[in-house]
Design a protein around this motif. Structure first.
Motif, PDB file in Angstrom:
ATOM      1  N   SER A 146       0.825  -1.211   0.000  1.00  0.00           N
ATOM      2  CA  SER A 146       0.000   0.000   0.000  1.00  0.00           C
ATOM      3  C   SER A 146       0.858   1.259   0.000  1.00  0.00           C
ATOM      4  N   LYS A 147       1.987   1.226   0.703  1.00  0.00           N
ATOM      5  CA  LYS A 147       2.872   2.391   0.727  1.00  0.00           C
ATOM      6  C   LYS A 147       3.488   2.630  -0.646  1.00  0.00           C
ATOM      7  N   LEU A 148       3.858   1.560  -1.333  1.00  0.00           N
ATOM      8  CA  LEU A 148       4.420   1.699  -2.669  1.00  0.00           C
ATOM      9  C   LEU A 148       3.397   2.297  -3.631  1.00  0.00           C
ATOM     10  N   VAL A 149       2.156   1.831  -3.551  1.00  0.00           N
ATOM     11  CA  VAL A 149       1.136   2.348  -4.459  1.00  0.00           C
ATOM     12  C   VAL A 149       0.771   3.779  -4.096  1.00  0.00           C
ATOM     13  N   ALA A 150       0.805   4.117  -2.818  1.00  0.00           N
ATOM     14  CA  ALA A 150       0.580   5.507  -2.434  1.00  0.00           C
ATOM     15  C   ALA A 150       1.639   6.413  -3.061  1.00  0.00           C
ATOM     16  N   SER A 151       2.879   5.941  -3.092  1.00  0.00           N
ATOM     17  CA  SER A 151       3.941   6.707  -3.749  1.00  0.00           C
ATOM     18  C   SER A 151       3.688   6.821  -5.247  1.00  0.00           C
ATOM     19  N   ALA A 152       3.199   5.720  -5.838  1.00  0.00           N
ATOM     20  CA  ALA A 152       2.882   5.743  -7.265  1.00  0.00           C
ATOM     21  C   ALA A 152       1.781   6.750  -7.559  1.00  0.00           C
ATOM     22  N   LYS A 153       0.836   6.915  -6.645  1.00  0.00           N
ATOM     23  CA  LYS A 153      -0.231   7.871  -6.861  1.00  0.00           C
ATOM     24  C   LYS A 153       0.295   9.307  -6.832  1.00  0.00           C
ATOM     25  N   GLU A 154       1.284   9.551  -5.981  1.00  0.00           N
ATOM     26  CA  GLU A 154       1.889  10.879  -5.970  1.00  0.00           C
ATOM     27  C   GLU A 154       2.571  11.162  -7.311  1.00  0.00           C
ATOM     28  N   MET A 155       3.240  10.151  -7.857  1.00  0.00           N
ATOM     29  CA  MET A 155       3.876  10.311  -9.159  1.00  0.00           C
ATOM     30  C   MET A 155       2.831  10.507 -10.248  1.00  0.00           C
ATOM     31  N   ALA A 156       1.698   9.809 -10.128  1.00  0.00           N
ATOM     32  CA  ALA A 156       0.628   9.942 -11.116  1.00  0.00           C
ATOM     33  C   ALA A 156       0.055  11.356 -11.101  1.00  0.00           C
ATOM     34  N   LYS A 157      -0.134  11.907  -9.913  1.00  0.00           N
ATOM     35  CA  LYS A 157      -0.682  13.260  -9.826  1.00  0.00           C
ATOM     36  C   LYS A 157       0.248  14.267 -10.497  1.00  0.00           C
ATOM     37  N   LYS A 158       1.545  14.109 -10.282  1.00  0.00           N
ATOM     38  CA  LYS A 158       2.503  15.025 -10.900  1.00  0.00           C
ATOM     39  C   LYS A 158       2.494  14.892 -12.421  1.00  0.00           C
ATOM     40  N   ALA A 159       2.233  13.676 -12.902  1.00  0.00           N
ATOM     41  CA  ALA A 159       2.196  13.438 -14.348  1.00  0.00           C
ATOM     42  C   ALA A 159       0.822  13.722 -14.940  1.00  0.00           C
ATOM     43  N   LYS A 160      -0.133  14.139 -14.091  1.00  0.00           N
ATOM     44  CA  LYS A 160      -1.519  14.393 -14.501  1.00  0.00           C
ATOM     45  C   LYS A 160      -2.164  13.136 -15.079  1.00  0.00           C
ATOM     46  N   ALA A 161      -1.839  12.009 -14.460  1.00  0.00           N
ATOM     47  CA  ALA A 161      -2.448  10.726 -14.831  1.00  0.00           C
ATOM     48  C   ALA A 161      -3.582  10.415 -13.861  1.00  0.00           C
ATOM     49  N   ASN A 162      -4.568   9.662 -14.316  1.00  0.00           N
ATOM     50  CA  ASN A 162      -5.642   9.252 -13.420  1.00  0.00           C
ATOM     51  C   ASN A 162      -5.878   7.745 -13.403  1.00  0.00           C
ATOM     52  N   ILE A 163      -4.980   6.997 -14.041  1.00  0.00           N
ATOM     53  CA  ILE A 163      -5.013   5.532 -13.975  1.00  0.00           C
ATOM     54  C   ILE A 163      -3.597   5.024 -13.746  1.00  0.00           C
ATOM     55  N   ILE A 164      -3.446   4.123 -12.809  1.00  0.00           N
ATOM     56  CA  ILE A 164      -2.181   3.417 -12.587  1.00  0.00           C
ATOM     57  C   ILE A 164      -2.427   1.947 -12.868  1.00  0.00           C
ATOM     58  N   LYS A 165      -1.713   1.398 -13.824  1.00  0.00           N
ATOM     59  CA  LYS A 165      -1.829  -0.026 -14.143  1.00  0.00           C
ATOM     60  C   LYS A 165      -0.587  -0.737 -13.622  1.00  0.00           C
ATOM     61  N   ILE A 166      -0.763  -1.520 -12.543  1.00  0.00           N
ATOM     62  CA  ILE A 166       0.358  -2.284 -12.000  1.00  0.00           C
ATOM     63  C   ILE A 166       0.753  -3.360 -13.004  1.00  0.00           C
TER      64      ILE A 166
END
Length: 279
Positions: free
Chosen positions: A69-89
């Motif tokens: 969960s901590k790793l994906v939370a970090s991925a969400k921060e990166m997604a916000k900076k990239a203006k992405a709204n989907i993260i596909k693991i």
């Protein structure tokens, strides 16, 4: 039709090693906390009509004890900076002798309506269920008097506990499964949807109760698994009993006065457990 509804499954996800998951990756509180970012799992289809932005690597620091969960939370921060709204693991590797820290690989996408691709999500106060969240097929074993089915689960994960790292961190979460939850088209209505929301609200209530019970648990390497399983099993029985009472006393949502009393009671109990709304 004599309509009836059924509450969802209550499933345990027990993890005692950092980021190691049985069968599939899962989501946890915080992962879906931002309103507009959807996390797709490794076995979910690619979002074919979304714009592909970039592939990212997310890793813990050397020697750091992190959870999925901590790793994906970090991925969400990166997604916000990239203006992405989907993260596909795409893939995940747990720490090993050959891999000094846990890490995941994911692809970021941007879509006009990311929820079209959503397969699961956790409870949040601002998001109420809609019939669009019930995308699964009507199960062939279901009798005609069952109008809808809600599938949601409570689970937890921990960091790796060892003699060198004795500090336990437990992450308790719940998940609503869109591909398992279903509704008969002719039965869509506000009353049934409100009843289904009550099932999911109860799921959140007992998620908070589990967080509270696990907050002060004293364990060591030897008794970690049995202690946490014992706490979970006790709460699981209480949860199942409460869901059944909800069904019985509201007659599956058909007794409207009872349904309204239950909704008010659940809302009050959620407010009383506000301290435990986050992992």
């Amino acid at each position: 039709m004599n309509r009836a509804v059924r509450f969802g499954v209550f499933a345990c996800t027990l993890l005692v090693t950092t980021c190691a998951v049985p069968g599939k990756l899962f989501a946890a509180p915080g992962i879906f906390g931002e309103k507009n970012i959807v996390v797709l799992q490794a076995n979910d289809p690619e979002p074919v009509y979304a714009e592909r932005l970039e592939t990212i690597q997310v890793a813990g620091n050397q020697g750091e004890q992190v959870t999925y969960s901590k790793l994906v939370a970090s991925a969400k921060e990166m997604a916000k900076k990239a203006k992405a709204n989907i993260i596909k693991i795409n893939a995940m590797k747990a720490r090993s002798s050959a891999n000094f820290c846990d890490h995941i690989t994911a692809t970021l996408y941007k879509a006009e309506n990311p929820r079209v691709y959503e397969t699961e999500f956790t409870w949040t106060p601002e998001r109420r269920l809609t019939w669009d969240d019930f995308r699964g097929p009507v199960q062939p074993y279901s009798s005609d008097n069952i109008a809808a089915a809600t599938f949601c689960a409570i689970g937890f994960e921990t960091n790796t506990v060892s003699q060198n790292n004795p500090n336990l961190r437990v992450n308790v979460f719940n998940t609503f499964y869109t591909r398992k939850s279903w509704i008969r088209e002719e039965e869509k209505g506000a009353e049934i949807l409100a009843h289904e929301q009550g099932h999911f609200d109860l799921c959140e209530l007992y998620t908070r109760k589990l967080r509270e019970r696990m907050s002060n648990v004293n364990v060591d390497v030897a008794n970690l698994r049995t202690t946490l399983k014992g706490i979970y099993a006790q709460l699981q029985q209480e949860y199942q009993d409460r869901q059944q009472r909800y069904e019985d006393e509201t007659d599956h949502g058909l007794i409207y006065d009872a349904q309204h009393r239950w909704e008010a009671a659940i809302t009050q109990e959620l407010a009383q457990m506000e301290k435990w709304k986050d992992s």
